[in-house]
Structure formats: structure tokens, C-alpha cells
Scaffold this motif. Structure first.
Motif, PDB file in Angstrom:
ATOM      1  N   SER A   1     -21.172 -22.332  13.083  1.00 49.84           N
ATOM      2  CA  SER A   1     -21.754 -21.760  11.421  1.00 49.84           C
ATOM      3  C   SER A   1     -22.739 -20.861  11.897  1.00 49.84           C
ATOM      4  N   VAL A   2     -22.437 -19.642  11.390  1.00 48.91           N
ATOM      5  CA  VAL A   2     -22.948 -18.416  11.769  1.00 48.91           C
ATOM      6  C   VAL A   2     -23.203 -17.438  10.759  1.00 48.91           C
ATOM      7  N   MET A   3     -24.588 -17.032  10.789  1.00 48.46           N
ATOM      8  CA  MET A   3     -24.959 -15.858   9.794  1.00 48.46           C
ATOM      9  C   MET A   3     -25.046 -14.860  10.622  1.00 48.46           C
ATOM     10  N   MET A   4     -25.033 -13.409   9.946  1.00 52.19           N
ATOM     11  CA  MET A   4     -25.379 -12.322  10.498  1.00 52.19           C
ATOM     12  C   MET A   4     -26.601 -11.604   9.805  1.00 52.19           C
ATOM     13  N   VAL A   5     -27.609 -11.088  10.485  1.00 54.35           N
ATOM     14  CA  VAL A   5     -28.534 -10.039   9.766  1.00 54.35           C
ATOM     15  C   VAL A   5     -28.287  -8.700  10.346  1.00 54.35           C
ATOM     16  N   SER A   6     -27.518  -7.880   9.620  1.00 60.13           N
ATOM     17  CA  SER A   6     -26.949  -6.629   9.934  1.00 60.13           C
ATOM     18  C   SER A   6     -27.131  -5.356   8.540  1.00 60.13           C
ATOM     19  N   LYS A   7     -27.129  -4.250   9.089  1.00 62.69           N
ATOM     20  CA  LYS A   7     -26.780  -3.159   8.169  1.00 62.69           C
ATOM     21  C   LYS A   7     -25.655  -2.459   8.105  1.00 62.69           C
ATOM     22  N   VAL A   8     -25.209  -2.305   6.679  1.00 66.00           N
ATOM     23  CA  VAL A   8     -23.800  -1.375   6.731  1.00 66.00           C
ATOM     24  C   VAL A   8     -24.282  -0.127   5.965  1.00 66.00           C
ATOM     25  N   GLY A   9     -23.837   0.929   5.986  1.00 71.26           N
ATOM     26  CA  GLY A   9     -23.932   2.357   5.583  1.00 71.26           C
ATOM     27  C   GLY A   9     -23.586   2.175   3.921  1.00 71.26           C
ATOM     28  N   ASP A  10     -23.675   3.472   3.179  1.00 71.28           N
ATOM     29  CA  ASP A  10     -23.540   3.767   1.908  1.00 71.28           C
ATOM     30  C   ASP A  10     -22.200   4.428   1.848  1.00 71.28           C
ATOM     31  N   ASP A  11     -20.929   3.646   2.120  1.00 74.66           N
ATOM     32  CA  ASP A  11     -19.894   4.537   2.382  1.00 74.66           C
ATOM     33  C   ASP A  11     -18.683   3.478   2.226  1.00 74.66           C
ATOM     34  N   LEU A  12     -17.384   4.011   2.138  1.00 73.70           N
ATOM     35  CA  LEU A  12     -16.139   3.311   2.101  1.00 73.70           C
ATOM     36  C   LEU A  12     -16.045   2.210   3.081  1.00 73.70           C
ATOM     37  N   PHE A  13     -16.565   2.317   4.407  1.00 72.39           N
ATOM     38  CA  PHE A  13     -16.209   1.474   5.229  1.00 72.39           C
ATOM     39  C   PHE A  13     -17.087   0.247   5.124  1.00 72.39           C
ATOM     40  N   ALA A  14     -18.269   0.165   4.314  1.00 67.03           N
ATOM     41  CA  ALA A  14     -19.087  -1.134   4.191  1.00 67.03           C
ATOM     42  C   ALA A  14     -18.580  -2.248   3.622  1.00 67.03           C
ATOM     43  N   PRO A  15     -17.749  -2.078   2.687  1.00 65.66           N
ATOM     44  CA  PRO A  15     -17.116  -3.272   1.817  1.00 65.66           C
ATOM     45  C   PRO A  15     -16.103  -4.107   2.575  1.00 65.66           C
ATOM     46  N   ASN A  16     -15.270  -3.116   3.441  1.00 66.91           N
ATOM     47  CA  ASN A  16     -14.283  -3.728   4.513  1.00 66.91           C
ATOM     48  C   ASN A  16     -14.905  -4.436   5.606  1.00 66.91           C
ATOM     49  N   THR A  17     -16.013  -3.808   6.023  1.00 65.91           N
ATOM     50  CA  THR A  17     -16.938  -4.563   7.121  1.00 65.91           C
ATOM     51  C   THR A  17     -17.612  -6.166   6.498  1.00 65.91           C
ATOM     52  N   VAL A  18     -18.053  -6.009   5.260  1.00 65.69           N
ATOM     53  CA  VAL A  18     -18.609  -7.332   4.876  1.00 65.69           C
ATOM     54  C   VAL A  18     -17.501  -8.267   4.421  1.00 65.69           C
ATOM     55  N   VAL A  19     -16.214  -8.026   3.912  1.00 59.11           N
ATOM     56  CA  VAL A  19     -15.116  -8.753   3.721  1.00 59.11           C
ATOM     57  C   VAL A  19     -14.450  -9.387   4.915  1.00 59.11           C
ATOM     58  N   ASN A  20     -14.502  -8.494   5.888  1.00 61.93           N
ATOM     59  CA  ASN A  20     -13.911  -9.067   7.190  1.00 61.93           C
ATOM     60  C   ASN A  20     -14.846  -9.896   7.673  1.00 61.93           C
ATOM     61  N   LEU A  21     -16.233  -9.873   7.902  1.00 63.02           N
ATOM     62  CA  LEU A  21     -16.865 -10.807   8.310  1.00 63.02           C
ATOM     63  C   LEU A  21     -16.809 -12.265   7.479  1.00 63.02           C
ATOM     64  N   GLN A  22     -16.696 -12.147   6.129  1.00 65.12           N
ATOM     65  CA  GLN A  22     -16.558 -13.197   5.435  1.00 65.12           C
ATOM     66  C   GLN A  22     -15.294 -13.978   5.580  1.00 65.12           C
ATOM     67  N   GLN A  23     -14.067 -13.210   5.861  1.00 62.09           N
ATOM     68  CA  GLN A  23     -12.960 -13.921   6.278  1.00 62.09           C
ATOM     69  C   GLN A  23     -12.862 -14.638   7.302  1.00 62.09           C
ATOM     70  N   GLN A  24     -13.518 -14.057   8.483  1.00 63.14           N
ATOM     71  CA  GLN A  24     -13.685 -14.835   9.556  1.00 63.14           C
ATOM     72  C   GLN A  24     -14.785 -15.784   9.549  1.00 63.14           C
ATOM     73  N   GLY A  25     -15.289 -15.993   8.366  1.00 66.82           N
ATOM     74  CA  GLY A  25     -16.247 -17.307   8.377  1.00 66.82           C
ATOM     75  C   GLY A  25     -17.816 -17.119   8.704  1.00 66.82           C
ATOM     76  N   VAL A  26     -18.360 -15.848   8.490  1.00 62.09           N
ATOM     77  CA  VAL A  26     -19.578 -15.401   8.982  1.00 62.09           C
ATOM     78  C   VAL A  26     -20.305 -15.203   7.515  1.00 62.09           C
ATOM     79  N   ASP A  27     -21.656 -15.717   7.561  1.00 65.52           N
ATOM     80  CA  ASP A  27     -22.437 -15.656   6.228  1.00 65.52           C
ATOM     81  C   ASP A  27     -22.935 -14.290   6.408  1.00 65.52           C
ATOM     82  N   THR A  28     -22.707 -13.675   5.155  1.00 65.83           N
ATOM     83  CA  THR A  28     -23.170 -12.179   5.081  1.00 65.83           C
ATOM     84  C   THR A  28     -24.326 -11.862   4.164  1.00 65.83           C
ATOM     85  N   ARG A  29     -25.236 -13.187   3.739  1.00 62.87           N
ATOM     86  CA  ARG A  29     -26.033 -13.074   2.705  1.00 62.87           C
ATOM     87  C   ARG A  29     -27.104 -11.668   3.046  1.00 62.87           C
ATOM     88  N   PHE A  30     -27.162 -11.594   4.558  1.00 62.88           N
ATOM     89  CA  PHE A  30     -28.257 -10.826   4.971  1.00 62.88           C
ATOM     90  C   PHE A  30     -27.631  -9.439   5.738  1.00 62.88           C
TER      91      PHE A  30
END
Ligand code: ATP
Length: 303
Positions: free
Chosen positions: A53-82
């Protein structure tokens, strides 16, 4: 949540080519792929794929890559609230050039990862306090790493510090506040200035760090396995024999799996044995996160 990874995410931009252009030249390359990476994200994904049961505290950029990064983490079961956006900043990216002999040439642009600040830990404080373990690496600002270590100490949360990539001016006093310090052999060499070619040299370099007050030192040695040193005791784990295809991200696979097993059982040698087998399984496939097995696939690998 059991485990929090406070760390980086990167987008791997992988070009497969045998020829790099000279200044002013344009060349065609045969193939390209995008992958999700970054040491923090890799470790979070490995722990989550094993069922953590894993959460991440991390920063993504203000660009096209960001949504992909967040969705990928979510699909692998990582909590991305932060996992939050750094306005006006690019995501962390790693242009990688791979030739026919699987040699990598990698550039790292940390981008938004450099904007992960102590205030982001404060913002996630309530969720972090419920975790048993925090994992840190060095692809985010050192002040944030140190702040996270103090936060963990204050709230009695265990800490793994993976000093990667190696930073020569790492404050060893902070490493000593962590429960586990987990370098690979190259990082050990840079931190100590000592040779690490043989197991004996690795042990001597490890002892020099332990003398400075480290609690548990776990060194990953690639195809040579891993080593746990604490006080006067040394525990060596032989590698799991596999045909390695791509070893990138093996260290992150090891740490993510180790963290999950440690939280489950508290048994350090057992967690190392599982992590060693998990990392070995990961080197049998191409890529970083995409080579990490889920718990079921890993079980089949073990049988
Ligand atoms: P990266 O930076 O790419 O994540 P690393 O250099 O930090 O990797 P390594 O020390 O190379 O990490 O590998 C981590 C662990 O993975 C090793 O301790 C070992 O258990 C396992 N491993 C790596 N390479 C092999 C291999 N060729 N065969 C079996 N196990 C391996």
C-alpha cells in the motif's frame, strides 16, 4: 498507507541507435520508445506491484508528460494524491540512447523534481504520519531529503535512504538518522573514496561508513548479489542466477520489493532474499518499470 516514497519521477525518452549526430548533423534513428521512470517512481511501482500500500510525494511538470506519469502510477496501484504540478516547469525527463550492444547513454533533466520542497512534505504530513516506512533517493533537492528524514524521526517512521545518484557532499549525519542506507557499489565508492572491486574491498568501504554511525548498510552489487552490514555482522546474499537482458532499474526493483517485505515481516535477511530474487526477475525483461513483475508473476518465477 504502509509505504511513502518521497522522490522523483522521470519520463524515459529512449532512442535506439548506433550513431549519435555530430554538431550540426541530423540523423535518422531506427526506433524510439517512451517509458515511465525516475528512481522514486520505480521504487514506488515495485513495492505496489508486490501488493504494498504505497503513496508518492512527487512533482510533475506543467506539460504533456505529466498526466501520463500520474495515470501510470495510478494504474500500478500507487496513491497519487500528493503528486502535484510545478507550474511553468518541464517534467523530469531522461533522453536515453541505446545501441545494438545494449550500451546506454543517458542524460537526466530533473525538471519539476527540483521543485519538490519541504512544504510538499508538510502538505502531505497527515497521510505520511500513517505510514510505517518512508523511502528517499537523491533525485530531489537535498534540503527536502533532510527535511523528510527529520520528519520521519519526529514521527517514529522508519526510513530507507538510497543515495542515488551519488552526491559527494551528502551529509552523513543524516544518513545515520536513517534505518537503512542502501547504495550500490558505485555510490559506495564515491561516498567513501575507497576501491570496491572485490567483496573484501566492498566490506572495508562499508565498515568505514558504519564507523561513522550508520545503523544498517545494504549494498547492492549487481550480478554479484547484495550485502547487509550492521555493527560487526555481515550478511551476504548470492544473486539469483538468471540470463540478464537489461539490468536498468534493478536497484530500484530491489529497494521497492525490500521495503514491501520489510513492512510485512520486519525480517531483514528474508526481505533481502525476496528483493534479490525480484530484482533478478526484473533483469530478465527490457525496460525499468515494465520489467517489474507483479506478485503473481513473481510467484511463478520463484516456482
Ligand atoms: P539501477 O541503478 O539500474 O537501478 P543499481 O546499480 O542500483 O541499478 P544493482 O546493484 O546493479 O543496482 O542491482 C540491484 C540488485 O539486482 C543486485 O543486488 C542483485 O540482487 C540484482 N541483480 C542485478 N543484476 C543482476 C544479474 N545480472 N543477475 C542476477 N541479479 C542481478
Amino acid at each position: 498507507m504502509d509505504i511513502a516514497v518521497i522522490g522523483s519521477n522521470m519520463v524515459d525518452l529512449i532512442t535506439y541507435t548506433n550513431q549519435l549526430p555530430k554538431a550540426g548533423e541530423t540523423l535518422e534513428a531506427p526506433d524510439f520508445a517512451i517509458g515511465c521512470g525516475g528512481k522514486g517512481a520505480n521504487q514506488a511501482v515495485a513495492a505496489a506491484k508486490m501488493g504494498g500500500s504505497v503513496m508518492m510525494v512527487s512533482k510533475v511538470g506543467d506539460d504533456l508528460f505529466a498526466p501520463n506519469t500520474v495515470v501510470n502510477l495510478q494504474q500500478q496501484g500507487v496513491d497519487t494524491r500528493f503528486v502535484t504540478t510545478a507550474p511553468g516547469t518541464s517534467s523530469g525527463v531522461a533522453p536515453i540512447f541505446v545501441d545494438d550492444e545494449s550500451q546506454n547513454r543517458i542524460l537526466i533533466i530533473k525538471g519539476a523534481n527540483q521543485q519538490l520542497k519541504p512544504a510538499d512534505i508538510d502538505a502531505a504530513a497527515d497521510a505520511l504520519k500513517s505510514c510505517q516506512l518512508i523511502i528517499l533517493q537523491l533525485e530531489i533537492p537535498l534540503e527536502t531529503v533532510y527535511y523528510a528524514i527529520d520528519f520521519a524521526r519526529q514521527h517514529d517512521i522508519k526510513v530507507i535512504l538510497n543515495p542515488a545518484p551519488a552526491v559527494a557532499d551528502l551529509n552523513i549525519d543524516y544518513a545515520c538518522k536513517c534505518d537503512f542506507f542502501m547504495p550500490n557499489e558505485t555510490e559506495l565508492e564515491i561516498l567513501t573514496g575507497m576501491p570496491v572491486t572485490t567483496d573484501e574491498e566492498v566490506k572495508l568501504a562499508g565498515q568505514s561508513l558504519l564507523k561513522r554511525g550508520l545503523k544498517n548498510l545494504i549494498i547492492t552489487l549487481g550480478g554479484r548479489g547484495s550485502l547487509w552490514m550492521s555493527g560487526d555482522s555481515v550478511h551476504q546474499v548470492a544473486p539469483t542466477a538468471v540470463k540478464a537482458v537489461d539490468t536498468s532499474g534493478a536497484g530500484d526493483a530491489f529497494i521497492g520489493c525490500f521495503a514491501h517485505e520489510l513492512v510485512k515481516s520486519g525480517d531483514i535477511p528474508a526481505a533481502m532474499a525476496q528483493a534479490s530474487a525480484y530484482a533478478a526477475c526484473s533483469v530478465t525483461g527490457r525496460g525499468t518499470q515494465r520489467s517489474y513483475p507483479d506478485a503473481e508473476t513473481f510467484q511463478r518465477f520463484l516456482n
